[in-house]
Design an enzyme around this catalytic site. Structure first.
Site, PDB file in Angstrom:
ATOM      1  N   SER A  89      36.284   6.930  -6.363  1.00 54.96           N
ATOM      2  CA  SER A  89      35.355   8.457  -5.826  1.00 54.96           C
ATOM      3  C   SER A  89      34.241   8.170  -5.398  1.00 54.96           C
ATOM      4  O   SER A  89      33.685   7.023  -5.279  1.00 54.96           O
ATOM      5  CB  SER A  89      35.984   9.049  -6.474  1.00 54.96           C
ATOM      6  OG  SER A  89      36.004   9.920  -6.266  1.00 54.96           O
ATOM      7  N   ASP A  94      45.386  10.733   0.360  1.00 54.41           N
ATOM      8  CA  ASP A  94      44.056  10.750  -0.021  1.00 54.41           C
ATOM      9  C   ASP A  94      43.564  11.783   1.593  1.00 54.41           C
ATOM     10  O   ASP A  94      43.315  10.902   2.404  1.00 54.41           O
ATOM     11  CB  ASP A  94      43.444  10.138  -0.441  1.00 54.41           C
ATOM     12  CG  ASP A  94      42.005  10.484  -1.310  1.00 54.41           C
ATOM     13  OD1 ASP A  94      41.559  10.995  -0.564  1.00 54.41           O
ATOM     14  OD2 ASP A  94      41.463   9.554  -1.055  1.00 54.41           O
ATOM     15  N   HIS A  98      44.633  10.632  -3.698  1.00 52.85           N
ATOM     16  CA  HIS A  98      43.169  10.236  -4.432  1.00 52.85           C
ATOM     17  C   HIS A  98      43.510  10.281  -5.684  1.00 52.85           C
ATOM     18  O   HIS A  98      44.352  10.907  -6.887  1.00 52.85           O
ATOM     19  CB  HIS A  98      41.934  11.486  -4.076  1.00 52.85           C
ATOM     20  CG  HIS A  98      40.630  10.855  -4.581  1.00 52.85           C
ATOM     21  ND1 HIS A  98      40.394   9.814  -3.817  1.00 52.85           N
ATOM     22  CD2 HIS A  98      40.242  11.648  -5.508  1.00 52.85           C
ATOM     23  CE1 HIS A  98      38.519  10.299  -4.125  1.00 52.85           C
ATOM     24  NE2 HIS A  98      39.096  10.678  -4.937  1.00 52.85           N
TER      25      HIS A  98
END
Length: 302
Positions: free
Chosen positions: A149, A247, A277
């Site tokens: 991320s 995501d 995610h």
């Protein structure tokens, strides 16, 4: 395919988020409360907490070998969450699967620390690891950067800085569902619309969660903040870009992988079906996702 049923079941059981502004302290405390005790973590040959020129790092040695390749890991958390502890299990899994010595970096976070403090800490840790190669037992082979991320943002930005400064030790970059374009233009990426709600991370939450970073001075037009804004991707290290089908950030990661390949960079993009995610951090135990560490190992051995 839809979101994996185990992930969907987990999300359905979560309480509604509290009303009002995002509270970093409360969210951090909640994250830390779910860190398992040391006795329940994957055992490795050695785990050491130390500092890299003042930056906290945790070094994971997978076995008794005297020398290893190195992997510098930057945790995710929208630049204001995450820690060495919340990603301890992920770093342990990477060390075990890859056979590399993993150096996880506890960089400074927003909003307490203005841009580019966190990014500078990641760069410092990478340079310090190179300077301490004998102490770390680097075998002269793999010297990778990786992150999930927002940590993937840092990994991409560090790889680019190394290239720009003529520093050629970085051999690979591994980006797990990276956040690469912080202007969050819904017209640019279909996944911001297709995966807007119902899969954990939601498109409407991207701006408020990343506001702590942006408001600290991180300009989304700056390639250090949004690596997708970098005009020339040629010469960057080989990349593994792992994305999650459900995501909102899926398409920007995949587009970045394609641009790397178009620029002559060896780039592999791997989309995990049914994943959301954060799946590497939270759901890599599911059979459908366990292969992510093996895939990472195979990529890093090229």
């Amino acid at each position: 395919m839809p979101l994996h049923p185990e992930i969907a079941k987990f999300l359905a059981a979560q309480p509604a988020p509290p009303a009002g502004p995002v509270d970093p302290a409360a969210l951090r405390a909640d994250e830390e409360s779910h860190v398992p005790p040391l006795a329940e973590r994957l055992p490795l040959h050695a785990v050491e907490d130390t500092y890299a020129d003042g930056v906290p790092v945790r070094i994971y040695t997978p076995d008794e070998a005297e020398r290893h390749g190195l992997l510098l890991y930057f945790h995710g958390g929208a630049f204001f969450l995450g820690s060495l502890d919340t990603h301890d299990h992920l770093a342990r899994s990477l060390a075990e699967a890859t056979g590399l010595k993993v150096v996880s970096v506890g960089y400074r976070r927003a909003p307490e620390h203005a841009f580019p403090a966190g990014l500078d800490d990641c760069w410092t840790a990478v340079r310090r690891a190179a300077a301490a190669r004998e102490r770390l037992g680097w075998d002269g082979g793999t010297f990778a950067v990786a992150g999930d991320s927002s940590g993937g943002t840092f990994a991409a930005a560090v790889a680019a800085r190394a290239h720009d400064e003529g520093w050629d030790l970085i051999t690979h970059q591994v980006l797990y569902y990276p956040s690469l374009d912080l202007d969050f233009d819904e017209e640019r990426y279909a996944s911001l619309r297709e995966n807007a709600v119902g899969n954990g991370l939601e498109t409407a939450g991207l701006k408020p969660f990343n506001a702590f970073y942006v408001d600290s001075g991180a300009d989304p037009a700056d390639p250090r903040v949004s690596p997708a804004k970098r005009a020339d991707l040629s010469g960057l290290p080989p990349a593994l870009v792992v994305t999650a089908e459900c995501d909102p950030l899926r398409d920007e990661g995949e587009a970045y992988g394609r641009r790397l390949a178009d620029a002559g960079v060896e780039a592999k993009v791997r989309r995990y079906a049914g994943a959301g995610h954060g799946f590497v951090q939270h759901f890599s135990w599911l059979p459908e996702f366990q292969g992510v560490f093996t895939e990472t190992r195979n990529f890093l051995r090229r």
